[in-house]
Design an enzyme around this catalytic site. Sequence first.
Site, short mmCIF file in Angstrom:
data_model
loop_
_atom_site.label_atom_id
_atom_site.label_comp_id
_atom_site.label_asym_id
_atom_site.label_seq_id
_atom_site.Cartn_x
_atom_site.Cartn_y
_atom_site.Cartn_z
N THR A 1 0.81 -1.21 0.00
CA THR A 1 0.00 0.00 0.00
C THR A 1 0.85 1.27 0.00
O THR A 1 2.05 1.25 0.20
CB THR A 1 -0.97 -0.02 1.20
OG1 THR A 1 -1.64 -1.28 1.23
CG2 THR A 1 -1.99 1.07 1.15
N SER B 1 -10.38 -4.41 4.96
CA SER B 1 -9.09 -3.74 4.82
C SER B 1 -8.66 -3.17 6.17
O SER B 1 -9.49 -2.95 7.05
CB SER B 1 -9.20 -2.60 3.80
OG SER B 1 -8.04 -1.79 3.79
N SER B 2 -7.37 -2.92 6.30
CA SER B 2 -6.85 -2.20 7.47
C SER B 2 -6.57 -0.74 7.16
O SER B 2 -6.14 0.00 8.06
CB SER B 2 -5.55 -2.86 7.96
OG SER B 2 -5.80 -4.12 8.52
N GLY C 1 1.20 -0.59 4.98
CA GLY C 1 1.85 -1.66 5.71
C GLY C 1 0.91 -2.73 6.21
O GLY C 1 1.13 -3.31 7.27
N GLY C 2 -0.18 -2.99 5.45
CA GLY C 2 -1.09 -4.05 5.83
C GLY C 2 -1.68 -3.82 7.21
O GLY C 2 -2.06 -2.69 7.57
#
Length: 581
Positions: free
Chosen positions: A382, A446-447, A468-469
């Site tokens: 991302t 999603s985060s 960063g997930g």
Amino acid sequence: MKKLLLLALALPLSLAPVQARRVARASAAPAGTVSAADPRAAAAGVEILRAGGSATDAAIATMLALNVVEPQSSGIGGGSFWVTHAANGRLATIDAREAAPAAATGRWFYGPDGRPLSHGDAVPGGRSVGVPGALRGMALAHRSGGRLPWARLFQPAIRLAREGWIVSPRFAGTIPANGGHITAGTRALYTVGGRAVRTGDRLTNPAQAALLARIARLGPDSFYVGPQAVRLVQTVNNAARNPSRMTTGDLASYQAKARPPVCVPYRSYRICGMGPPSSGGITVMMILKQLERFDLHALGRNSPVAWHLFAESSRLAYADRDLYVGDPDYVRVPVAGLLDPAYLRERSALLSPDHALGSYQPGTPPGAPPRSRAPAQEVPGTTDLAVADGRGNVVEVTTTVEGVFGSGLSIDGTILNNELTDFDIVPVHGDFLVANRVEGGKRPRSSMAPTIVYNADGSVRLAIGAAGGPTIIAQIAKALVGVLDWNLSAQDAIGMGLIFAPGDTAVVEQGTEVDAMLPALRALGGRYVSAPLGLKANAVERVGGRWIGAADPRSEGVSMDTLGHVVTPPHFGGSAVRPPE
């Protein structure tokens, strides 16, 4: 980094770089500011601001430039979430998350033997590719917040793709480290003279330049219908690994969605962000609200107790998000219950400054449906950007192709995402369906957590996001504690070390000030390990009546403003921290 800045500034901008952590403005005139993970992308946004564009226009131009110079992380083959503040005070959020093809079922990621694929085996090829949402999101944002013509916003990115850009050290190392799933055709995009690109090479992408020029001329629909859509569908359905069953109808019917923002008070501030299908905003808010009863300011940033409480609160919040959050068009997400003050007081009461809780189970917020918890499978990836213009508009966007180089597939020089591996591969746990199971048309959890913070008077204090997930949630919560509780600049708050605690075991960022607290943290209980974390965040903040940008020192990011100032954070020291993607 100096070479990157010089190249960025060679774009048609009269910007003089200034090496500083924070830049004092030479003029009180309103200045627009852009923070992004690459100086060429930030320069593209500033070019648009200087041409009279809005924060929305500049955000679109920045995203498109990142598509060229940071293709491993984001692009029009992926998706995004937007949080925007208009000069009239209106707050809006846009869900441009990728969607599963209509043919997808709960067993989408099962092999011929009837067994679920591992996450690593599910990523390569066509089946992990969701219908891209980024362009539809840009179009929706542009309709409400744009000032310049659509085609003008593409010019910096087209120029970069056509004329070339100098390969950075981080990009040069990305393919050898993460490129095992990349197809030969995609790999060829990143070669010079028949060899893999090296730091300092000039890389062009004529196919991508032509694609962007077509979309600029014909509009965003040209990506979703007609020959372009047919080519995308053929690419994913004819993939050598994990072929998909996407249709042109899946692309034609995709729409970015205006979603209701999610907001909570925190001390004297109001924190607003993206709701489901992103879990980022809700989880950040749960972490902070559970911490609110503690005097974090008095404890200070150097207190192991403060970081212990941060980790404990994170563990509880991640447990809730893993259980309850999914696409609200498909599952009932108890947003109001998760953010209910009484529920958060109940969860906060579990936290002790003296010892670790030890077991971190989801709670039962008001309105919660019965559901089974499933493990999150996101990976670091991302990119993020923050923009403020001189008219009072603020835009925060987090955008992605999921893992590094997405699915490994590409079309017309552009990477296609692997976003569908953000779904839980196994749809049933115990006796219950999981909230984040695969379904046709559904958007995976999603985060991503683009966030805008308001002062008590309603003015914007800060806009921040990260990449960063699953670490995104922890990064944003940590930075907000740094700014709002510890009175740090956004730059210093982003640069602080991190404790990432999504479960029983917390990861303390190696080589940082929190790493030195490891013995004290272990003495308070809970499991901690020291390891590198791939982090990357960007922000703009309002200080003394002026906008000041911030970028993560772990990345190649910078912030630039329309008055000619460039803020290049000192590089994050220590070989223990790997380059984030």
